[in-house]
Design a protein around this motif. Structure first.
Motif, PDB file in Angstrom:
ATOM      1  N   GLU A   1       0.845  -1.203  -0.119  1.00  0.00           N
ATOM      2  CA  GLU A   1      -0.214  -0.031   0.041  1.00  0.00           C
ATOM      3  C   GLU A   1       0.934   1.281  -0.024  1.00  0.00           C
ATOM      4  O   GLU A   1       0.261   2.158  -0.626  1.00  0.00           O
ATOM      5  N   LEU A   2       2.087   1.240   0.798  1.00  0.00           N
ATOM      6  CA  LEU A   2       2.848   2.353   0.874  1.00  0.00           C
ATOM      7  C   LEU A   2       3.512   2.769  -0.640  1.00  0.00           C
ATOM      8  O   LEU A   2       3.668   3.778  -0.861  1.00  0.00           O
ATOM      9  N   GLU A   3       3.628   1.669  -1.370  1.00  0.00           N
ATOM     10  CA  GLU A   3       4.212   1.806  -2.799  1.00  0.00           C
ATOM     11  C   GLU A   3       3.155   2.543  -3.578  1.00  0.00           C
ATOM     12  O   GLU A   3       3.749   3.304  -4.591  1.00  0.00           O
ATOM     13  N   LYS A   4       2.016   2.425  -3.335  1.00  0.00           N
ATOM     14  CA  LYS A   4       0.972   3.116  -3.948  1.00  0.00           C
ATOM     15  C   LYS A   4       0.754   4.852  -3.600  1.00  0.00           C
ATOM     16  O   LYS A   4       0.400   5.670  -4.461  1.00  0.00           O
ATOM     17  N   GLU A   5       1.386   5.007  -2.617  1.00  0.00           N
ATOM     18  CA  GLU A   5       1.200   6.357  -1.819  1.00  0.00           C
ATOM     19  C   GLU A   5       2.519   7.259  -2.425  1.00  0.00           C
ATOM     20  O   GLU A   5       2.363   8.385  -1.984  1.00  0.00           O
ATOM     21  N   LEU A   6       3.500   6.721  -3.069  1.00  0.00           N
ATOM     22  CA  LEU A   6       4.856   7.287  -3.328  1.00  0.00           C
ATOM     23  C   LEU A   6       4.664   8.260  -4.239  1.00  0.00           C
ATOM     24  O   LEU A   6       5.303   9.369  -3.806  1.00  0.00           O
ATOM     25  N   PRO A   7       3.614   8.597  -5.193  1.00  0.00           N
ATOM     26  CA  PRO A   7       3.385   9.902  -5.899  1.00  0.00           C
ATOM     27  C   PRO A   7       3.295  11.115  -4.731  1.00  0.00           C
ATOM     28  O   PRO A   7       3.650  11.989  -4.976  1.00  0.00           O
ATOM     29  N   LYS A   8       2.426  10.820  -4.067  1.00  0.00           N
ATOM     30  CA  LYS A   8       1.895  11.990  -2.829  1.00  0.00           C
ATOM     31  C   LYS A   8       3.318  12.241  -2.186  1.00  0.00           C
ATOM     32  O   LYS A   8       3.212  13.566  -1.780  1.00  0.00           O
ATOM     33  N   ILE A   9       4.062  11.410  -1.708  1.00  0.00           N
ATOM     34  CA  ILE A   9       5.189  11.610  -0.984  1.00  0.00           C
ATOM     35  C   ILE A   9       6.141  12.593  -1.677  1.00  0.00           C
ATOM     36  O   ILE A   9       6.741  13.469  -1.235  1.00  0.00           O
ATOM     37  N   ASN A  10       6.134  12.336  -3.259  1.00  0.00           N
ATOM     38  CA  ASN A  10       7.069  13.144  -3.916  1.00  0.00           C
ATOM     39  C   ASN A  10       6.500  14.450  -4.254  1.00  0.00           C
ATOM     40  O   ASN A  10       7.275  15.560  -4.000  1.00  0.00           O
ATOM     41  N   GLU A  11       5.052  14.626  -4.082  1.00  0.00           N
ATOM     42  CA  GLU A  11       4.776  16.089  -4.112  1.00  0.00           C
ATOM     43  C   GLU A  11       5.046  16.931  -2.804  1.00  0.00           C
ATOM     44  O   GLU A  11       5.368  17.962  -2.786  1.00  0.00           O
ATOM     45  N   VAL A  12       4.912  16.210  -1.435  1.00  0.00           N
ATOM     46  CA  VAL A  12       5.395  16.737  -0.365  1.00  0.00           C
ATOM     47  C   VAL A  12       6.778  17.088  -0.423  1.00  0.00           C
ATOM     48  O   VAL A  12       7.091  18.188  -0.049  1.00  0.00           O
ATOM     49  N   GLY A  13       7.620  16.187  -0.749  1.00  0.00           N
ATOM     50  CA  GLY A  13       9.116  16.425  -1.067  1.00  0.00           C
ATOM     51  C   GLY A  13       9.332  17.632  -1.853  1.00  0.00           C
ATOM     52  O   GLY A  13      10.175  18.683  -1.447  1.00  0.00           O
ATOM     53  N   ASN A  14       8.588  18.047  -2.930  1.00  0.00           N
ATOM     54  CA  ASN A  14       8.757  19.110  -3.755  1.00  0.00           C
ATOM     55  C   ASN A  14       8.202  20.277  -2.978  1.00  0.00           C
ATOM     56  O   ASN A  14       8.929  21.243  -3.201  1.00  0.00           O
ATOM     57  N   SER A  15       7.346  20.270  -2.235  1.00  0.00           N
ATOM     58  CA  SER A  15       7.170  21.318  -1.697  1.00  0.00           C
ATOM     59  C   SER A  15       8.002  21.865  -0.449  1.00  0.00           C
ATOM     60  O   SER A  15       8.237  23.058  -0.130  1.00  0.00           O
ATOM     61  N   VAL A  16       8.639  20.843  -0.009  1.00  0.00           N
ATOM     62  CA  VAL A  16       9.749  21.022   1.093  1.00  0.00           C
ATOM     63  C   VAL A  16      10.907  21.676   0.531  1.00  0.00           C
ATOM     64  O   VAL A  16      11.545  22.829   0.875  1.00  0.00           O
TER      65      VAL A  16
END
Length: 891
Positions: A233-248
């Motif tokens: 399930e975490l693998e499916k959430e990776l795109p959202k994590i990338n978006e948060v990283g770009n915000s940082v």
């Protein structure tokens, strides 16, 4: 106090008037020292030479045997005593020893019996017997000698026991060593057998623990499978994590701007005091604006008066010109003109001063403008308006300076030595300064109109120019009345005098009429110009007052909130912003460097969970079933074999026994004979007994010295004229006693240091403490006799006896009876001895402070006691003394 010192002075006159008195006083000063020195020297090191203490020694030992080895411990003791010189060992027969001890020829005796060695040899037998040395002592001969001889006898017993123990231990340990060597030869065979079984037994817990872990893993496999699905399930959430990283990363990009804003806040915080001072000035100007209006009104009134006077003079001047053509009539008319219009000339100096004051106000207005621009809440529109107004005033100031310089130049021509030249040059410099301010104001005004913040350099330059101009004008005004006015009046006086001279002077006056006309014209122009400027200022005053009042109201209401907000923001910038920046950088670094790798690992683990987890679950289940069925039987067999080996060895570790038996025989024997070593550390070492006793005997001698004083010197004063009160007598004679007491303290302490060479760490403080102690003791004993008469002498002796036993000077106070322990804190001896001991062994500030305060308490208590009882008991004391004299025995 005068009568007190008179008694003191008379006492020493009487002492020095009689040679016997001088000798007696000196003797009293030295007698306590002799008492202390003799006792300290006698007690210097009483245990240094004890060889004179004779002890009879009788050796009857016949020897013994240990494992076939002959020994005679008594003979060894005798030989050792012959080498020992600490006591007077004397070797005699048993009968002589008994007789000598009984009659006091020997302080004690030692008897080594016949069976001494044989009893010591029984230590290795089944029934060991304790050997004895018979010690006999005659305690009535001396109190200290039994302690010394007893210590010597105890040391002999200890030495014999130690040596014998060492020999016996060495013999036993040698046998043990041989047995250890034999066992060691067979050890490889024994170890080879047991090692195999024990090695397998040792692995059983690990095998069992491993089996339990496999079983536990088998039981948790369903749970593990469920949790592993979360990785998918975490693998499916990776795109959202990338978006948060770009915000940082975007936040990190804007950090410099945030830091820049923070630095601006810190700059504003540093300028808060200046902003607050500017705000206070605005409020102050608002409160005192009425004074500006009054000054402007007064200036207009004075200018109008001056203008009328100058105009009247100008109207008369054409008439004078016509009369000048008529010769002598001209001179008369000219003199009449000068007399009638003398007031016009008198207004010249005040008009010039008024112009100078106006110019200084113009310079100050420029300074106020810079403060308004530097304020953080300045209004650009108001700033432009103020700049325009200030420029107009500066241009007006330039015009005023031109007229004033022109007037002063004319006057300077008539003054002797041209004394106004310096003032004219300084006004020309101010004119240039005003022109430079106008140029700077143009630049500032343009910047504000363009919506920009004026450059700090321009504002500072304007402030510097305006401050300099104001200072220069202030310097001129400071010396105007005392220096410039006399010179102006001198020039005017010369001008008028020139007009009043003879015919030649008349011609000169005719020639000077244009100059007079020009002077009056310039004066009228200056007055008129100043009047017009003052009227303009008066018209603008209501608007200016309104603006200042609005600014003051705004400042009063919002300054505190503004200061609080700036300080809170500055605290965040200083304390929190750096940590926030670090966290943002750390998060950004993770996004840039670690997040891609973590993302890759998550995808990899997800694939493993989906493909390999079912196979692993099947293998774990098979291994768990094997452990549940076969492992218990194998474990039981291995433990049974290991138990039989342990039973064969008698449940002992043979290797450890061999190592123990093979240890170094000599080292083990030395250790067993003396397993404990006493390590002594001296905190405040004193090398000899005499130095250690010097505080007590010094303190005792000072009390004895004080008692000698009250025994030989009178405490009353012969006063046939009754000019002294009882308090005059008390304090006056006390000074005499204290003077002698100080010398007693100095002599005894300096003698301890330089004659006896006593060990004293703080020699200077030892002397000071001895003097202080002497002062306290003399005051106490003197007061007792002064208040109670001869009864006081008895009380002083009683106090000496009580303090001798309760002060802890010789024996520790805890070893004295309970009564003396209870009074210990209440006698001055306790603190005096403690104070001197600190100087001898090494000082602790808290102990010094406590002892000095205690002695000071006794001193103050004694003085208060005398003040309270001296007068009430003086009559009773006098009667007791008279009755004692009637006995012809008591004094």
């Amino acid at each position: 106090m005068k009568k007190v010192f008179q008694i003191y002075k008379d006492d020493w006159k009487r002492i020095f008037s009689v040679p016997t008195g001088i000798l007696l006083t000196i003797a009293i000063m030295f007698l306590p020292s002799v008492y202390a020195w003799v006792n300290i020297k006698a007690m210097w090191d009483p245990y240094q030479d004890t060889s004179g203490l004779k002890i009879a020694v009788t050796n009857l030992d016949k020897g013994g045997e240990v494992r076939g080895k002959q020994l005679n411990v008594g003979k060894e003791v005798e030989e050792n005593l012959k080498k020992n010189k600490k006591l007077g060992w004397t070797f005699v027969s048993q009968e002589e020893a008994e007789r000598g001890v009984k009659h006091g020829d020997y302080y004690a005796s030692l008897l080594i019996p016949e069976d001494f060695s044989s009893k010591m040899a029984s230590v290795l037998s089944k029934n060991p017997e304790r050997a004895e040395i018979v010690y006999t002592v005659n305690e009535k001969l001396n109190a200290v000698a039994p302690k010394i001889t007893g210590k010597g006898a105890a040391s002999i017993v200890e030495e014999v026991s130690e040596n014998f123990t060492k020999e016996v231990d060495q013999a036993v340990l040698t046998e043990f060593n041989k047995a250890g060597i034999e066992l060691e030869r067979e050890l490889p065979t024994i170890r080879h057998i047991e090692s195999k079984v024990f090695a397998l037994e040792k692995q059983l817990p690990q095998l069992k623990a491993m089996g339990n872990k496999i079983i536990a893993l088998d039981e948790k496999m369903p749970e593990l499978k469920e949790k592993s699905q979360k990785i998918v399930e975490l693998e499916k959430e990776l795109p959202k994590i990338n978006e948060v990283g770009n915000s940082v990363l975007k936040v990190e990009e804007n950090l410099p701007k945030l830091r820049e804003v923070g630095n601006e806040i810190l700059v504003i915080q540093k300028k808060l005091p200046a902003i607050e001072r500017a705000a206070d000035k605005v409020v102050e100007i608002d409160k005192n604006f009425y004074r500006i209006e009054q000054a402007v009104d007064k200036g207009i009134e004075d200018a109008q008066k001056a203008n009328k006077i100058v105009a009247a003079a100008q109207q008369e001047l054409p008439k004078v010109a016509k009369i000048a053509e008529g010769g002598s009539a001209f001179a008369n008319e000219l003199n009449d003109f000068l007399e009638k219009n003398d007031g016009a000339f008198e207004t010249v100096a005040p008009v010039i001063k008024q112009n100078l004051t106006l110019m200084q106000q113009i310079a100050d207005s420029a300074v106020q403008l810079t403060e308004a621009i530097q304020a953080e809440d300045f209004d650009p529109q108001k700033a432009v308006s103020s700049a325009e107004f200030t420029k107009e005033r500066l241009q007006t100031g330039v015009a005023i300076i031109d007229r004033t310089v022109s007037l002063l130049t004319k006057l300077n021509e008539y003054a002797e030595g041209s004394p106004l030249t310096g003032t004219i040059e300084r006004l020309n410099n101010v004119k240039q300064n005003f022109q430079q301010q106008i140029e700077v104001l143009n630049k500032i005004e343009n910047a504000i109109k363009n919506g920009e913040q004026p450059a700090k350099e321009l504002v500072d330059q304007l402030n510097q120019l305006a401050t300099s101009a104001s200072g220069t004008l202030g310097d001129i005004l400071a010396i105007y009345d005392t220096d410039i006015v006399p010179r102006v009046n001198q020039a005017l006086s010369k001008l008028k005098t020139a007009a009043k001279t003879s015919s030649q002077a008349l011609q000169t006056a005719k020639e000077k009429l244009p100059d007079i006309q020009q002077v009056l014209k310039e004066a009228q122009s200056s007055v008129q110009f100043g009047l017009e400027e003052l009227q303009k200022i008066k018209k603008r005053l209501p608007g200016i007052q309104k603006e200042i009042h609005e600014a003051a109201t705004a400042i009063s209401g919002k300054m505190d909130d503004f200061t609080t907000s700036v300080n809170e923001a500055a605290v965040f910038v200083k304390n929190d912003l750096p940590s926030v920046e670090k966290k943002v950088h750390k998060a950004a670094d993770f996004v840039r460097n670690d997040l891609p790798a973590a993302e890759k690992e998550v995808r990899k683990v997800s694939r493993l969970v989906q493909t390999k987890l079912p196979e692993m679950q099947k293998s774990v289940h098979q291994a768990a079933e094997l452990i549940r069925t076969d492992l218990p039987e194998m474990e039981s067999s291995i433990k049974d074999a290991a138990d039989k080996i342990r039973k064969f060895e008698g449940e002992r570790n043979l290797g450890d026994i061999i190592e123990l038996l093979k240890n170094d025989v000599k080292r083990e024997s030395d250790f067993l004979s003396k397993p404990i070593k006493l390590k002594e550390e001296k905190l405040f070492p004193v090398p000899n007994y005499g130095s250690a006793m010097s505080p007590f005997y010094t303190t005792l001698s000072l009390w004895v010295g004080a008692m000698l004083l009250i025994s030989l010197f009178r405490t009353d004063v012969v006063d046939p004229e009754n000019q002294y009160t009882v308090y005059h007598v008390y304090f006056g004679r006390l000074l005499t006693f204290l003077t002698i007491g100080v010398f007693q303290g100095l002599i005894v302490s300096l003698g301890d240091v330089f004659l006896l060479h006593a060990y004293i760490v703080e020699k200077f403080w030892f002397v000071v403490f001895a003097v202080i102690t002497s002062i306290i003791f003399v005051t106490i004993t003197y007061t007792l006799v002064s208040v109670f008469g001869n009864i006081g002498k008895g009380l002083a002796i009683i106090f000496l006896v009580l303090q001798f036993s309760s002060s802890g000077g010789t024996f520790p106070v805890s070893l004295t009876p309970e009564f003396f322990q209870k009074i210990n804190p209440f006698v001055p001896f306790t603190y005096a001895v403690s104070l001197l001991r600190e100087a001898v062994g090494g000082m602790l500030p808290e102990v010094i402070r406590k002892d000095l305060l205690a002695l000071l308490f006794f001193f103050i208590l004694t003085i208060l006691f005398a003040l309270a009882l001296k007068k009430p008991l003086s009559g009773i004391t006098k009667k007791l003394a008279e009755n004692a004299e009637k006995t012809n025995i008591l004094s």
